[in-house]
Design a protein around this motif. Structure first.
Motif, PDB file in Angstrom:
ATOM      1  N   MET A   1       0.848  -1.196   0.000  1.00  0.00           N
ATOM      2  CA  MET A   1       0.000   0.000   0.000  1.00  0.00           C
ATOM      3  C   MET A   1       0.881   1.244   0.000  1.00  0.00           C
ATOM      4  O   MET A   1       1.634   1.484   0.938  1.00  0.00           O
ATOM      5  CB  MET A   1      -0.931   0.003   1.225  1.00  0.00           C
ATOM      6  CG  MET A   1      -1.822   1.227   1.340  1.00  0.00           C
ATOM      7  SD  MET A   1      -3.129   1.311   0.088  1.00  0.00           S
ATOM      8  CE  MET A   1      -4.180  -0.045   0.618  1.00  0.00           C
ATOM      9  N   GLN A   2       0.784   2.038  -1.089  1.00  0.00           N
ATOM     10  CA  GLN A   2       1.592   3.242  -1.209  1.00  0.00           C
ATOM     11  C   GLN A   2       0.865   4.477  -0.676  1.00  0.00           C
ATOM     12  O   GLN A   2       1.511   5.474  -0.344  1.00  0.00           O
ATOM     13  CB  GLN A   2       1.949   3.489  -2.682  1.00  0.00           C
ATOM     14  CG  GLN A   2       2.593   2.312  -3.391  1.00  0.00           C
ATOM     15  CD  GLN A   2       4.019   2.089  -2.979  1.00  0.00           C
ATOM     16  OE1 GLN A   2       4.638   2.946  -2.380  1.00  0.00           O
ATOM     17  NE2 GLN A   2       4.554   0.932  -3.289  1.00  0.00           N
ATOM     18  N   ILE A   3      -0.458   4.403  -0.601  1.00  0.00           N
ATOM     19  CA  ILE A   3      -1.241   5.570  -0.218  1.00  0.00           C
ATOM     20  C   ILE A   3      -2.320   5.165   0.778  1.00  0.00           C
ATOM     21  O   ILE A   3      -2.644   3.988   0.941  1.00  0.00           O
ATOM     22  CB  ILE A   3      -1.903   6.239  -1.447  1.00  0.00           C
ATOM     23  CG1 ILE A   3      -2.910   5.277  -2.116  1.00  0.00           C
ATOM     24  CG2 ILE A   3      -0.857   6.688  -2.450  1.00  0.00           C
ATOM     25  CD1 ILE A   3      -3.696   5.903  -3.248  1.00  0.00           C
TER      26      ILE A   3
ATOM     27  N   SER B   1      -0.183  10.479   0.159  1.00  0.00           N
ATOM     28  CA  SER B   1       1.073   9.754  -0.037  1.00  0.00           C
ATOM     29  C   SER B   1       1.629   9.292   1.298  1.00  0.00           C
ATOM     30  O   SER B   1       1.642  10.044   2.274  1.00  0.00           O
ATOM     31  CB  SER B   1       2.097  10.650  -0.737  1.00  0.00           C
ATOM     32  OG  SER B   1       3.383  10.052  -0.722  1.00  0.00           O
ATOM     33  N   GLN B   2       2.111   8.060   1.337  1.00  0.00           N
ATOM     34  CA  GLN B   2       2.807   7.546   2.504  1.00  0.00           C
ATOM     35  C   GLN B   2       4.323   7.582   2.293  1.00  0.00           C
ATOM     36  O   GLN B   2       5.086   7.149   3.155  1.00  0.00           O
ATOM     37  CB  GLN B   2       2.348   6.117   2.788  1.00  0.00           C
ATOM     38  CG  GLN B   2       0.856   5.983   3.034  1.00  0.00           C
ATOM     39  CD  GLN B   2       0.374   6.824   4.205  1.00  0.00           C
ATOM     40  OE1 GLN B   2       0.774   6.604   5.339  1.00  0.00           O
ATOM     41  NE2 GLN B   2      -0.484   7.809   3.931  1.00  0.00           N
ATOM     42  N   GLN B   3       4.754   8.107   1.138  1.00  0.00           N
ATOM     43  CA  GLN B   3       6.178   8.125   0.803  1.00  0.00           C
ATOM     44  C   GLN B   3       6.798   9.506   0.862  1.00  0.00           C
ATOM     45  O   GLN B   3       7.984   9.637   1.159  1.00  0.00           O
ATOM     46  CB  GLN B   3       6.386   7.574  -0.622  1.00  0.00           C
ATOM     47  CG  GLN B   3       5.955   6.132  -0.810  1.00  0.00           C
ATOM     48  CD  GLN B   3       6.364   5.630  -2.180  1.00  0.00           C
ATOM     49  OE1 GLN B   3       7.517   5.334  -2.436  1.00  0.00           O
ATOM     50  NE2 GLN B   3       5.395   5.540  -3.081  1.00  0.00           N
ATOM     51  N   TYR B   4       6.031  10.548   0.549  1.00  0.00           N
ATOM     52  CA  TYR B   4       6.624  11.870   0.437  1.00  0.00           C
ATOM     53  C   TYR B   4       5.739  12.949   1.053  1.00  0.00           C
ATOM     54  O   TYR B   4       4.659  13.249   0.535  1.00  0.00           O
ATOM     55  CB  TYR B   4       6.892  12.221  -1.034  1.00  0.00           C
ATOM     56  CG  TYR B   4       7.401  13.638  -1.226  1.00  0.00           C
ATOM     57  CD1 TYR B   4       8.702  13.972  -0.863  1.00  0.00           C
ATOM     58  CD2 TYR B   4       6.570  14.632  -1.720  1.00  0.00           C
ATOM     59  CE1 TYR B   4       9.163  15.269  -1.005  1.00  0.00           C
ATOM     60  CE2 TYR B   4       7.017  15.934  -1.867  1.00  0.00           C
ATOM     61  CZ  TYR B   4       8.317  16.236  -1.499  1.00  0.00           C
ATOM     62  OH  TYR B   4       8.769  17.527  -1.629  1.00  0.00           O
TER      63      TYR B   4
ATOM     64  N   PHE C   1       4.559  10.173  -6.728  1.00  0.00           N
ATOM     65  CA  PHE C   1       5.211   9.119  -7.495  1.00  0.00           C
ATOM     66  C   PHE C   1       4.198   8.402  -8.385  1.00  0.00           C
ATOM     67  O   PHE C   1       3.037   8.241  -7.995  1.00  0.00           O
ATOM     68  CB  PHE C   1       5.884   8.117  -6.557  1.00  0.00           C
ATOM     69  CG  PHE C   1       6.933   8.740  -5.673  1.00  0.00           C
ATOM     70  CD1 PHE C   1       8.174   9.072  -6.179  1.00  0.00           C
ATOM     71  CD2 PHE C   1       6.664   9.008  -4.339  1.00  0.00           C
ATOM     72  CE1 PHE C   1       9.143   9.653  -5.369  1.00  0.00           C
ATOM     73  CE2 PHE C   1       7.616   9.585  -3.522  1.00  0.00           C
ATOM     74  CZ  PHE C   1       8.865   9.916  -4.040  1.00  0.00           C
TER      75      PHE C   1
ATOM     76  N   GLU D   1       3.650   5.318  -9.050  1.00  0.00           N
ATOM     77  CA  GLU D   1       2.990   4.150  -8.459  1.00  0.00           C
ATOM     78  C   GLU D   1       1.872   4.556  -7.501  1.00  0.00           C
ATOM     79  O   GLU D   1       0.888   3.825  -7.342  1.00  0.00           O
ATOM     80  CB  GLU D   1       4.009   3.264  -7.741  1.00  0.00           C
ATOM     81  CG  GLU D   1       4.777   3.910  -6.605  1.00  0.00           C
ATOM     82  CD  GLU D   1       6.096   4.520  -7.033  1.00  0.00           C
ATOM     83  OE1 GLU D   1       7.011   4.612  -6.176  1.00  0.00           O
ATOM     84  OE2 GLU D   1       6.228   4.893  -8.219  1.00  0.00           O
ATOM     85  N   GLU D   2       1.996   5.738  -6.881  1.00  0.00           N
ATOM     86  CA  GLU D   2       0.935   6.218  -5.998  1.00  0.00           C
ATOM     87  C   GLU D   2      -0.284   6.662  -6.805  1.00  0.00           C
ATOM     88  O   GLU D   2      -1.425   6.352  -6.451  1.00  0.00           O
ATOM     89  CB  GLU D   2       1.447   7.378  -5.149  1.00  0.00           C
ATOM     90  CG  GLU D   2       2.546   7.003  -4.190  1.00  0.00           C
ATOM     91  CD  GLU D   2       3.061   8.191  -3.405  1.00  0.00           C
ATOM     92  OE1 GLU D   2       3.291   8.034  -2.200  1.00  0.00           O
ATOM     93  OE2 GLU D   2       3.230   9.281  -3.994  1.00  0.00           O
TER      94      GLU D   2
ATOM     95  N   GLU E   1      -2.150   3.713  -8.031  1.00  0.00           N
ATOM     96  CA  GLU E   1      -2.992   3.122  -6.993  1.00  0.00           C
ATOM     97  C   GLU E   1      -4.300   3.904  -6.853  1.00  0.00           C
ATOM     98  O   GLU E   1      -5.378   3.325  -6.672  1.00  0.00           O
ATOM     99  CB  GLU E   1      -2.234   3.099  -5.672  1.00  0.00           C
ATOM    100  CG  GLU E   1      -2.878   2.225  -4.614  1.00  0.00           C
ATOM    101  CD  GLU E   1      -2.005   2.078  -3.383  1.00  0.00           C
ATOM    102  OE1 GLU E   1      -2.585   1.994  -2.282  1.00  0.00           O
ATOM    103  OE2 GLU E   1      -0.772   2.046  -3.520  1.00  0.00           O
TER     104      GLU E   1
ATOM    105  N   SER F   1      11.419   5.282 -12.322  1.00  0.00           N
ATOM    106  CA  SER F   1       9.958   5.322 -12.221  1.00  0.00           C
ATOM    107  C   SER F   1       9.357   6.436 -13.076  1.00  0.00           C
ATOM    108  O   SER F   1       8.154   6.428 -13.360  1.00  0.00           O
ATOM    109  CB  SER F   1       9.522   5.501 -10.765  1.00  0.00           C
ATOM    110  OG  SER F   1       9.799   6.802 -10.295  1.00  0.00           O
TER     111      SER F   1
END
Length: 300
Positions: free
Chosen positions: A1-3, A17-20, A42, A44-45, A48, A112
């Motif tokens: 899970m990215q988001i 976003s859970q990445q940035y 990103f 990929e986010e 999703e 990416s």
């Protein structure tokens, strides 16, 4: 899970976003289409988010709205082929002049982004309001400057849900914008009768929190002003600005995944440049300390 995602109101969704930097995007759903408000940092986010729309909401995305031109809010629009993009007219200009070269320079170092492309706005406006109907909901777009001069906000009128873009975020960031515009835009929120505000980054602001957030953000920007004016009276203003922490201005350094202090220091330098037309200068001792710090980090 990215988001992560959450339903903010009936047929109104928020994605984070859970990445940035906890960057946010939104989706407003009608019976036969969806409107996306910003994309995520990103590919990929954003993919999703698109999968959620296709599999759970089962409507095509007809429009993508950019709240401003920055990469973490726009570079994923190519993943919604066929959608019309709406933005401020200056957003079109900045994506052409700055966005495209930036993507080209980053593509070589980030696999990416290999298939990413800048989608320029198809529909733009400058002043006043622009309306869009999604089912029974009326969406209003209007200028909301401060973070950038092409910033807009998106109001879901029936639900009183506002997507504010980055003019409202957990730490106001004006390095590419204007502090006075930012204060004016933020103050206007108290008069809008909002149920929720989806900020460009960070947690959703609930109805009972709006006035407190407005007061805190205006206070922070006011303290920036004071710090910069005080620094200008010094022979080496950069030495003093370096000492002004984000806590000194009323915000926490742990916000936005630890990026808060970095954004704060950029704010101080940018505001000095905006107010006095030149970059703040530092003493030899300041630069010696800065060089030593870099050398220590490199050795470690």
């Amino acid at each position: 899970m990215q988001i992560s995602h959450e339903r903010v109101a009936d047929n109104v969704y928020h994605f984070q976003s859970q990445q940035y930097a906890r960057v946010n995007a939104g989706v407003i759903v009608g019976p036969d289409m969806a409107v996306v408000i910003d994309t995520l940092a990103f590919p990929e986010e954003t993919l999703e988010m698109r999968q959620f729309i296709e599999q759970q909401l089962q409507v095509p995305v007809r429009y993508v709205i950019y709240t401003h031109y920055h990469a973490d809010h726009t570079w994923g629009a190519y993943l919604f082929p066929g959608a019309k993009v709406i933005a401020h007219s200056r957003c079109h200009q900045y994506l052409e002049e700055r966005g495209k070269p930036s993507l080209e320079s980053q593509r070589a170092d980030n696999s990416s982004l290999r298939h990413a492309e800048i989608i320029l706005p198809h529909v733009t406006f400058d002043e006043g309001e622009m309306g869009l109907q999604v089912g029974k909901k009326i969406i209003k777009l209007f200028p909301f400057p401060g973070h950038t001069d092409d910033s807009i906000a998106v109001l879901v009128e029936e639900d009183r849900v506002l997507f504010s873009g980055d003019t409202l975020m957990t730490v106001p960031f004006i390095a590419d914008g204007d502090v006075d515009d930012s204060i004016a835009s933020i103050k206007s929120l108290s008069k809008m009768g909002l149920e929720n505000i989806v900020r460009g980054h960070g947690d959703i602001v609930l109805r009972g929190e709006v006035d407190e957030v407005v007061e805190e953000d205006v206070s922070y920007l006011t303290e920036l002003h004071k710090a910069v004016r005080k620094a200008h009276r010094r022979k080496y203003p950069l030495d003093l600005l370096e000492e002004v922490s984000i806590e000194d201005c009323g915000k926490s350094r742990i916000l936005l995944g630890g990026l808060a202090e970095q954004l704060h220091q950029q704010n101080l330098r940018a505001l000095y440049q905006q107010m006095y037309g030149e970059a703040p200068i530092g003493s030899e001792e300041y630069f010696e300390g800065w060089t030593n710090e870099i050398n220590i980090k490199q050795k470690n």
